[in-house]
Design a protein around this motif. Structure first.
Motif, mmCIF file in Angstrom:
data_model
loop_
_atom_site.group_PDB
_atom_site.id
_atom_site.type_symbol
_atom_site.label_atom_id
_atom_site.label_comp_id
_atom_site.label_asym_id
_atom_site.label_seq_id
_atom_site.Cartn_x
_atom_site.Cartn_y
_atom_site.Cartn_z
ATOM 1 N N LEU A 1 0.741 -1.250 0.067
ATOM 2 C CA LEU A 1 -0.131 0.187 -0.043
ATOM 3 C C LEU A 1 0.929 1.289 0.101
ATOM 4 C CD1 LEU A 1 -2.598 1.452 0.530
ATOM 5 C CD2 LEU A 1 -2.364 1.373 3.047
ATOM 6 N N VAL A 2 0.462 2.127 -0.979
ATOM 7 C CA VAL A 2 1.218 3.581 -1.074
ATOM 8 C C VAL A 2 0.280 4.537 -0.392
ATOM 9 C CG1 VAL A 2 2.111 5.469 -2.379
ATOM 10 C CG2 VAL A 2 2.271 2.971 -2.959
ATOM 11 N N THR A 3 0.826 5.209 0.805
ATOM 12 C CA THR A 3 -0.029 6.256 1.529
ATOM 13 C C THR A 3 0.747 7.777 1.302
ATOM 14 O OG1 THR A 3 1.478 6.129 3.358
ATOM 15 C CG2 THR A 3 -0.498 4.544 3.263
ATOM 16 N N GLY A 4 -0.323 8.794 1.342
ATOM 17 C CA GLY A 4 0.406 9.898 1.372
ATOM 18 C C GLY A 4 0.518 10.600 2.699
ATOM 19 N N VAL A 5 1.370 11.193 2.912
ATOM 20 C CA VAL A 5 1.631 11.778 4.161
ATOM 21 C C VAL A 5 2.278 13.322 4.093
ATOM 22 C CG1 VAL A 5 3.059 11.537 6.256
ATOM 23 C CG2 VAL A 5 2.344 9.614 5.174
ATOM 24 N N ASN A 6 1.491 14.183 4.799
ATOM 25 C CA ASN A 6 2.350 15.590 4.798
ATOM 26 C C ASN A 6 3.470 15.646 5.443
ATOM 27 O OD1 ASN A 6 0.075 16.786 3.320
ATOM 28 N ND2 ASN A 6 -1.099 17.198 4.844
ATOM 29 N N ARG A 7 4.597 16.193 4.905
ATOM 30 C CA ARG A 7 5.891 16.284 5.593
ATOM 31 C C ARG A 7 6.136 18.020 5.294
ATOM 32 N NH1 ARG A 7 5.380 11.863 7.910
ATOM 33 N NH2 ARG A 7 6.410 10.172 7.213
ATOM 34 N N ASP A 8 6.946 18.309 6.298
ATOM 35 C CA ASP A 8 7.561 19.590 6.228
ATOM 36 C C ASP A 8 8.994 19.186 5.782
ATOM 37 O OD1 ASP A 8 8.866 21.983 6.159
ATOM 38 O OD2 ASP A 8 8.136 22.734 8.194
ATOM 39 N N PHE A 9 9.502 19.518 4.490
ATOM 40 C CA PHE A 9 10.826 19.249 4.053
ATOM 41 C C PHE A 9 11.792 20.431 4.555
ATOM 42 C CE2 PHE A 9 8.284 16.106 2.000
ATOM 43 C CZ PHE A 9 9.208 14.891 2.017
ATOM 44 N N GLY A 10 11.340 21.328 5.268
ATOM 45 C CA GLY A 10 12.259 22.494 5.536
ATOM 46 C C GLY A 10 11.715 23.804 4.941
ATOM 47 N N SER A 11 11.014 23.652 4.171
ATOM 48 C CA SER A 11 10.314 24.805 3.395
ATOM 49 C C SER A 11 9.426 25.906 4.131
ATOM 50 C CB SER A 11 9.879 24.660 2.062
ATOM 51 O OG SER A 11 8.904 23.787 2.343
ATOM 52 N N GLY A 12 8.857 24.984 5.237
ATOM 53 C CA GLY A 12 7.682 25.609 5.835
ATOM 54 C C GLY A 12 6.400 25.149 5.308
ATOM 55 N N TYR A 13 6.463 24.772 4.345
ATOM 56 C CA TYR A 13 5.092 24.290 3.699
ATOM 57 C C TYR A 13 4.933 22.799 3.827
ATOM 58 C CZ TYR A 13 5.065 28.959 1.567
ATOM 59 O OH TYR A 13 5.012 30.089 1.232
ATOM 60 N N LEU A 14 3.783 22.045 4.126
ATOM 61 C CA LEU A 14 3.591 20.810 4.124
ATOM 62 C C LEU A 14 3.563 20.199 2.650
ATOM 63 C CD1 LEU A 14 0.923 20.216 6.957
ATOM 64 C CD2 LEU A 14 3.475 20.022 6.952
ATOM 65 N N GLN A 15 4.195 19.111 2.269
ATOM 66 C CA GLN A 15 4.184 18.676 1.055
ATOM 67 C C GLN A 15 3.971 17.120 0.961
ATOM 68 O OE1 GLN A 15 8.203 19.351 -0.525
ATOM 69 N NE2 GLN A 15 7.993 21.469 -0.167
ATOM 70 N N ASN A 16 3.077 16.658 0.007
ATOM 71 C CA ASN A 16 2.646 15.174 0.309
ATOM 72 C C ASN A 16 3.953 14.523 -0.211
ATOM 73 O OD1 ASN A 16 0.968 13.068 0.333
ATOM 74 N ND2 ASN A 16 -0.146 13.406 -1.485
ATOM 75 N N ALA A 17 4.232 13.472 0.575
ATOM 76 C CA ALA A 17 5.120 12.475 0.397
ATOM 77 C C ALA A 17 4.571 11.029 0.561
ATOM 78 C CB ALA A 17 6.486 12.696 1.258
ATOM 79 N N GLY A 18 5.258 10.016 -0.180
ATOM 80 C CA GLY A 18 4.687 8.715 -0.017
ATOM 81 C C GLY A 18 5.265 7.940 0.915
ATOM 82 N N GLU A 19 4.470 7.022 1.556
ATOM 83 C CA GLU A 19 5.061 5.990 2.297
ATOM 84 C C GLU A 19 4.780 4.532 1.496
ATOM 85 O OE1 GLU A 19 5.305 8.001 6.556
ATOM 86 O OE2 GLU A 19 4.034 6.377 6.293
ATOM 87 N N LEU A 20 5.413 3.527 2.069
ATOM 88 C CA LEU A 20 5.183 2.201 1.355
ATOM 89 C C LEU A 20 4.971 1.393 2.661
ATOM 90 C CD1 LEU A 20 4.831 0.162 -0.822
ATOM 91 C CD2 LEU A 20 7.404 -0.063 -0.770
#
Length: 190
Positions: free
Chosen positions: A159-178
Protein backbone atom coordinates in the motif's frame (compact mmCIF):
# COMPACT_ATOMS: atom_id res chain seq x y z
CA UNK A 1 30.61 22.56 -45.20
CA UNK A 2 29.86 21.94 -41.52
CA UNK A 3 26.52 23.80 -41.79
CA UNK A 4 25.55 21.72 -44.83
CA UNK A 5 26.20 18.46 -42.94
CA UNK A 6 24.14 19.65 -39.98
CA UNK A 7 21.23 20.63 -42.22
CA UNK A 8 21.45 17.32 -44.09
CA UNK A 9 21.50 15.39 -40.79
CA UNK A 10 18.45 17.29 -39.54
CA UNK A 11 16.59 16.55 -42.79
CA UNK A 12 17.37 12.82 -42.49
CA UNK A 13 16.18 12.78 -38.85
CA UNK A 14 13.01 14.65 -39.84
CA UNK A 15 12.22 12.23 -42.67
CA UNK A 16 12.82 9.18 -40.47
CA UNK A 17 10.63 10.64 -37.73
CA UNK A 18 7.76 10.86 -40.22
CA UNK A 19 8.12 7.53 -42.00
CA UNK A 20 9.54 5.22 -39.32
CA UNK A 21 6.26 4.97 -37.37
CA UNK A 22 4.49 3.87 -40.57
CA UNK A 23 6.76 0.84 -40.95
CA UNK A 24 7.65 0.03 -37.35
CA UNK A 25 4.17 -1.15 -36.36
CA UNK A 26 3.12 -3.00 -39.49
CA UNK A 27 3.54 -6.46 -37.88
CA UNK A 28 1.57 -5.68 -34.71
CA UNK A 29 -1.90 -7.18 -34.60
CA UNK A 30 -4.58 -5.02 -33.05
CA UNK A 31 -7.92 -6.27 -31.78
CA UNK A 32 -10.33 -5.94 -34.64
CA UNK A 33 -13.49 -5.96 -32.58
CA UNK A 34 -14.27 -5.09 -28.99
CA UNK A 35 -17.35 -6.58 -27.41
CA UNK A 36 -19.23 -4.69 -24.70
CA UNK A 37 -19.57 -6.71 -21.49
CA UNK A 38 -23.05 -7.68 -20.40
CA UNK A 39 -23.10 -5.63 -17.23
CA UNK A 40 -25.73 -3.19 -16.01
CA UNK A 41 -24.77 -0.71 -13.33
CA UNK A 42 -27.38 0.07 -10.69
CA UNK A 43 -26.24 3.52 -9.52
CA UNK A 44 -27.05 6.82 -11.15
CA UNK A 45 -24.03 8.11 -13.11
CA UNK A 46 -21.92 5.21 -11.85
CA UNK A 47 -18.51 4.73 -13.46
CA UNK A 48 -15.79 2.09 -13.21
CA UNK A 49 -12.80 3.44 -11.29
CA UNK A 50 -10.78 0.27 -10.49
CA UNK A 51 -10.40 -3.34 -11.58
CA UNK A 52 -8.78 -6.52 -10.24
CA UNK A 53 -8.79 -10.22 -10.98
CA UNK A 54 -9.31 -12.64 -8.11
CA UNK A 55 -9.84 -16.33 -8.79
CA UNK A 56 -11.94 -16.81 -11.91
CA UNK A 57 -13.60 -13.40 -11.77
CA UNK A 58 -12.96 -9.84 -12.86
CA UNK A 59 -14.04 -7.37 -10.20
CA UNK A 60 -14.99 -3.80 -11.08
CA UNK A 61 -14.95 -1.07 -8.43
CA UNK A 62 -17.15 1.92 -9.10
CA UNK A 63 -17.49 5.54 -8.10
CA UNK A 64 -20.97 6.91 -7.55
CA UNK A 65 -22.47 9.83 -5.64
CA UNK A 66 -24.99 7.56 -3.93
CA UNK A 67 -22.39 5.08 -2.69
CA UNK A 68 -19.70 3.11 -4.49
CA UNK A 69 -19.86 -0.59 -5.20
CA UNK A 70 -18.09 -3.67 -6.53
CA UNK A 71 -19.35 -5.83 -9.38
CA UNK A 72 -18.24 -9.39 -10.13
CA UNK A 73 -17.96 -10.34 -13.81
CA UNK A 74 -17.52 -13.95 -14.95
CA UNK A 75 -16.83 -13.22 -18.62
CA UNK A 76 -20.49 -13.46 -19.59
CA UNK A 77 -22.45 -11.42 -17.09
CA UNK A 78 -21.96 -9.55 -13.87
CA UNK A 79 -23.74 -8.35 -10.77
CA UNK A 80 -23.27 -6.01 -7.81
CA UNK A 81 -21.75 -8.01 -4.93
CA UNK A 82 -21.48 -5.28 -2.32
CA UNK A 83 -23.97 -3.04 -0.63
CA UNK A 84 -23.93 0.56 -1.81
CA UNK A 85 -21.03 2.20 0.01
CA UNK A 86 -20.19 -1.26 1.43
CA UNK A 87 -22.47 -0.66 4.44
CA UNK A 88 -25.20 1.33 2.69
CA UNK A 89 -23.28 4.56 3.25
CA UNK A 90 -23.91 7.19 0.58
CA UNK A 91 -20.70 8.91 1.72
CA UNK A 92 -18.34 6.12 0.66
CA UNK A 93 -18.32 7.40 -2.90
CA UNK A 94 -15.39 5.80 -4.68
CA UNK A 95 -13.42 2.60 -5.06
CA UNK A 96 -10.02 4.14 -5.76
CA UNK A 97 -8.04 0.93 -6.28
CA UNK A 98 -8.35 -2.84 -5.96
CA UNK A 99 -5.92 -5.74 -5.48
CA UNK A 100 -6.15 -9.48 -4.88
CA UNK A 101 -3.80 -11.23 -2.50
CA UNK A 102 -3.91 -14.85 -1.31
CA UNK A 103 -7.49 -15.31 -2.53
CA UNK A 104 -8.80 -12.18 -0.80
CA UNK A 105 -10.02 -9.15 -2.77
CA UNK A 106 -9.20 -5.72 -1.34
CA UNK A 107 -10.99 -2.49 -2.28
CA UNK A 108 -9.52 0.89 -1.33
CA UNK A 109 -12.42 3.31 -0.82
CA UNK A 110 -12.85 7.06 -0.39
CA UNK A 111 -15.30 8.34 2.24
CA UNK A 112 -16.46 11.92 1.84
CA UNK A 113 -19.15 13.59 3.95
CA UNK A 114 -19.15 17.30 3.10
CA UNK A 115 -21.78 18.11 5.76
CA UNK A 116 -19.60 16.93 8.64
CA UNK A 117 -16.32 17.60 6.79
CA UNK A 118 -15.29 13.98 7.28
CA UNK A 119 -12.88 12.68 4.66
CA UNK A 120 -10.94 9.44 4.91
CA UNK A 121 -9.76 6.36 3.07
CA UNK A 122 -10.47 2.75 4.02
CA UNK A 123 -9.62 -0.72 2.76
CA UNK A 124 -12.38 -3.34 2.64
CA UNK A 125 -11.72 -7.06 2.19
CA UNK A 126 -13.88 -9.67 0.45
CA UNK A 127 -13.38 -13.38 1.15
CA UNK A 128 -15.80 -14.52 -1.55
CA UNK A 129 -18.91 -14.22 0.59
CA UNK A 130 -18.83 -11.05 2.71
CA UNK A 131 -17.14 -7.65 2.99
CA UNK A 132 -15.31 -6.50 6.13
CA UNK A 133 -13.59 -3.24 7.01
CA UNK A 134 -9.93 -4.25 6.84
CA UNK A 135 -7.89 -1.07 7.40
CA UNK A 136 -8.47 2.65 7.88
CA UNK A 137 -6.35 5.68 7.10
CA UNK A 138 -5.77 6.38 10.81
CA UNK A 139 -3.80 3.10 11.23
CA UNK A 140 -0.94 4.51 9.17
CA UNK A 141 -0.26 7.59 11.32
CA UNK A 142 -2.01 10.84 12.15
CA UNK A 143 -0.25 12.72 9.34
CA UNK A 144 -1.47 10.24 6.68
CA UNK A 145 -3.69 12.17 4.29
CA UNK A 146 -4.66 9.44 1.86
CA UNK A 147 -4.33 5.80 0.91
CA UNK A 148 -3.23 5.93 -2.69
CA UNK A 149 -2.70 2.56 -4.37
CA UNK A 150 -2.31 -1.16 -3.68
CA UNK A 151 -0.65 -4.12 -5.37
CA UNK A 152 0.01 -7.73 -4.46
CA UNK A 153 3.43 -9.33 -4.81
CA UNK A 154 4.70 -12.69 -3.56
CA UNK A 155 1.90 -13.14 -1.02
CA UNK A 156 2.07 -9.63 0.42
CA UNK A 157 -0.27 -6.71 -0.05
CA UNK A 158 1.54 -3.41 -0.61
CA UNK A 159 0.00 0.00 0.00
CA UNK A 160 1.22 3.50 -0.87
CA UNK A 161 0.01 6.23 1.48
CA UNK A 162 0.22 10.00 1.20
CA UNK A 163 1.72 11.84 4.16
CA UNK A 164 2.11 15.58 4.72
CA UNK A 165 5.71 16.41 5.57
CA UNK A 166 7.61 19.65 6.13
CA UNK A 167 10.88 19.27 4.23
CA UNK A 168 12.26 22.50 5.68
CA UNK A 169 10.44 24.90 3.39
CA UNK A 170 7.73 25.69 5.94
CA UNK A 171 5.09 24.22 3.63
CA UNK A 172 3.57 20.79 4.04
CA UNK A 173 4.24 18.62 1.03
CA UNK A 174 2.71 15.28 0.18
CA UNK A 175 5.25 12.48 0.46
CA UNK A 176 4.59 8.80 -0.11
CA UNK A 177 5.12 5.94 2.28
CA UNK A 178 5.14 2.26 1.38
CA UNK A 179 3.50 -0.30 3.68
CA UNK A 180 3.36 -4.09 3.50
CA UNK A 181 0.79 -6.52 4.92
CA UNK A 182 2.12 -10.05 5.46
CA UNK A 183 -1.19 -11.69 6.42
CA UNK A 184 -0.95 -10.72 10.09
CA UNK A 185 0.19 -7.10 10.39
CA UNK A 186 1.22 -3.96 8.52
CA UNK A 187 4.88 -2.88 8.38
CA UNK A 188 6.29 0.40 7.18
CA UNK A 189 8.77 -0.27 4.35
CA UNK A 190 9.69 3.24 3.26
Amino acid sequence: MHKKNCVLALCVVFIFSIFLPLFAFQDIAFAEEWVKANLTFTGESESVSAMAVCGDYLYLGTSCGEGCGVYRFDGTSGALISQRGFDNSPYRIGVEDMAACNGILYALTRYQNNETETYRYEIWSFDGSSWQLFAAQEQFGEDTTLLESMISHEGRLYLVTGVNRDFGSGYLQNAGELWSFDGDSWSSIY
